[in-house]
Motif scaffolding. Structure first.
Motif, PDB file in Angstrom:
ATOM      1  N   LEU A  84      59.880  62.730  16.014  1.00  0.00           N
ATOM      2  CA  LEU A  84      59.579  64.152  15.919  1.00  0.00           C
ATOM      3  C   LEU A  84      60.230  64.696  14.654  1.00  0.00           C
ATOM      4  O   LEU A  84      61.285  64.203  14.236  1.00  0.00           O
ATOM      5  CB  LEU A  84      60.114  64.929  17.116  1.00  0.00           C
ATOM      6  CG  LEU A  84      59.350  64.884  18.430  1.00  0.00           C
ATOM      7  CD1 LEU A  84      60.121  65.622  19.506  1.00  0.00           C
ATOM      8  CD2 LEU A  84      57.959  65.471  18.291  1.00  0.00           C
ATOM      9  N   SER A 120      60.960  75.058  15.213  1.00  0.00           N
ATOM     10  CA  SER A 120      59.673  74.606  15.727  1.00  0.00           C
ATOM     11  C   SER A 120      59.638  73.089  15.636  1.00  0.00           C
ATOM     12  O   SER A 120      60.491  72.470  15.006  1.00  0.00           O
ATOM     13  CB  SER A 120      58.521  75.227  14.941  1.00  0.00           C
ATOM     14  OG  SER A 120      58.579  74.843  13.574  1.00  0.00           O
ATOM     15  N   THR A 150      64.548  74.802  20.253  1.00  0.00           N
ATOM     16  CA  THR A 150      63.267  74.164  20.545  1.00  0.00           C
ATOM     17  C   THR A 150      63.541  72.956  21.435  1.00  0.00           C
ATOM     18  O   THR A 150      64.473  72.186  21.195  1.00  0.00           O
ATOM     19  CB  THR A 150      62.522  73.777  19.258  1.00  0.00           C
ATOM     20  OG1 THR A 150      61.216  73.283  19.589  1.00  0.00           O
ATOM     21  CG2 THR A 150      63.266  72.731  18.447  1.00  0.00           C
ATOM     22  N   GLN A 151      62.735  72.804  22.472  1.00  0.00           N
ATOM     23  CA  GLN A 151      62.962  71.756  23.458  1.00  0.00           C
ATOM     24  C   GLN A 151      62.421  70.420  22.962  1.00  0.00           C
ATOM     25  O   GLN A 151      61.264  70.335  22.513  1.00  0.00           O
ATOM     26  CB  GLN A 151      62.283  72.118  24.778  1.00  0.00           C
ATOM     27  CG  GLN A 151      62.384  71.043  25.854  1.00  0.00           C
ATOM     28  CD  GLN A 151      63.792  70.893  26.405  1.00  0.00           C
ATOM     29  OE1 GLN A 151      64.443  71.870  26.734  1.00  0.00           O
ATOM     30  NE2 GLN A 151      64.251  69.649  26.524  1.00  0.00           N
ATOM     31  N   VAL A 152      63.242  69.399  23.066  1.00  0.00           N
ATOM     32  CA  VAL A 152      62.824  68.024  22.799  1.00  0.00           C
ATOM     33  C   VAL A 152      63.011  67.229  24.087  1.00  0.00           C
ATOM     34  O   VAL A 152      64.105  67.206  24.653  1.00  0.00           O
ATOM     35  CB  VAL A 152      63.650  67.398  21.658  1.00  0.00           C
ATOM     36  CG1 VAL A 152      63.358  65.909  21.545  1.00  0.00           C
ATOM     37  CG2 VAL A 152      63.356  68.111  20.346  1.00  0.00           C
ATOM     38  N   THR A 153      61.950  66.604  24.548  1.00  0.00           N
ATOM     39  CA  THR A 153      61.998  65.793  25.753  1.00  0.00           C
ATOM     40  C   THR A 153      61.499  64.398  25.427  1.00  0.00           C
ATOM     41  O   THR A 153      60.384  64.240  24.917  1.00  0.00           O
ATOM     42  CB  THR A 153      61.154  66.399  26.877  1.00  0.00           C
ATOM     43  OG1 THR A 153      61.602  67.744  27.141  1.00  0.00           O
ATOM     44  CG2 THR A 153      61.270  65.574  28.147  1.00  0.00           C
ATOM     45  N   GLY A 197      59.479  70.921  18.347  1.00  0.00           N
ATOM     46  CA  GLY A 197      59.872  70.193  19.532  1.00  0.00           C
ATOM     47  C   GLY A 197      58.667  69.809  20.380  1.00  0.00           C
ATOM     48  O   GLY A 197      57.537  70.222  20.113  1.00  0.00           O
ATOM     49  N   GLY A 198      58.924  69.002  21.406  1.00  0.00           N
ATOM     50  CA  GLY A 198      57.843  68.596  22.287  1.00  0.00           C
ATOM     51  C   GLY A 198      58.232  67.411  23.128  1.00  0.00           C
ATOM     52  O   GLY A 198      59.410  67.053  23.224  1.00  0.00           O
ATOM     53  N   LEU A 199      57.237  66.820  23.739  1.00  0.00           N
ATOM     54  CA  LEU A 199      57.417  65.655  24.597  1.00  0.00           C
ATOM     55  C   LEU A 199      56.987  64.411  23.825  1.00  0.00           C
ATOM     56  O   LEU A 199      55.882  64.373  23.260  1.00  0.00           O
ATOM     57  CB  LEU A 199      56.572  65.804  25.866  1.00  0.00           C
ATOM     58  CG  LEU A 199      56.516  64.608  26.811  1.00  0.00           C
ATOM     59  CD1 LEU A 199      57.897  64.313  27.387  1.00  0.00           C
ATOM     60  CD2 LEU A 199      55.515  64.873  27.917  1.00  0.00           C
TER      61      LEU A 199
END
Length: 123
Positions: free
Chosen positions: A18, A7, A117-120, A9-11
């Protein structure tokens, strides 16, 4: 058996931070070395950081060693990846992984994986 759930991750904008978390369930989490890997679209999964079962040894990729910090709390069955000074090239899906081997850096040495989890990072 160890189950892993990432958990955090995010923009985020370039230069931001992060903190990723990886919660483990199952037996003997403190016996496992843990690693973080990432995979960007069209690229192979690559090593980011690893930590020994006790937390006394940590390893980083050259691109992350001055910006990322891996840590663990065995009482909470959780491993963390603090990422600072993020760059657009850090954009990827980040995975945590566990192994009983001695803190390897190769993905195929790890036996258990989370879903990612996506990290952008925007420029």
């Amino acid at each position: 058996q160890v189950q892993l759930v990432e958990s955090g991750g995010g923009l985020v904008q370039a230069g931001g931070s992060l903190r990723l978390s990886c919660a483990a369930s199952g037996r003997s989490f403190s016996s496992y070395a843990m690693g973080w890997f990432r995979q960007a679209p069209g690229k192979e999964r690559e090593f980011v950081a690893a930590i020994s079962w006790s937390g006394s040894r940590t390893y980083y990729t050259d691109s992350g060693k001055d910006r990322f910090t891996i840590s663990r709390d065995n009482a909470k069955n959780t491993v963390y990846l603090q990422m600072n000074s993020l760059k657009p090239e850090d954009t990827a899906v980040y995975y945590c992984a566990g192994t009983l081997k001695h803190t390897p850096r190769a993905a195929d040495e790890y036996d258990y994986w989370g879903q990612g989890t996506q990290v952008t990072v925007s420029s």
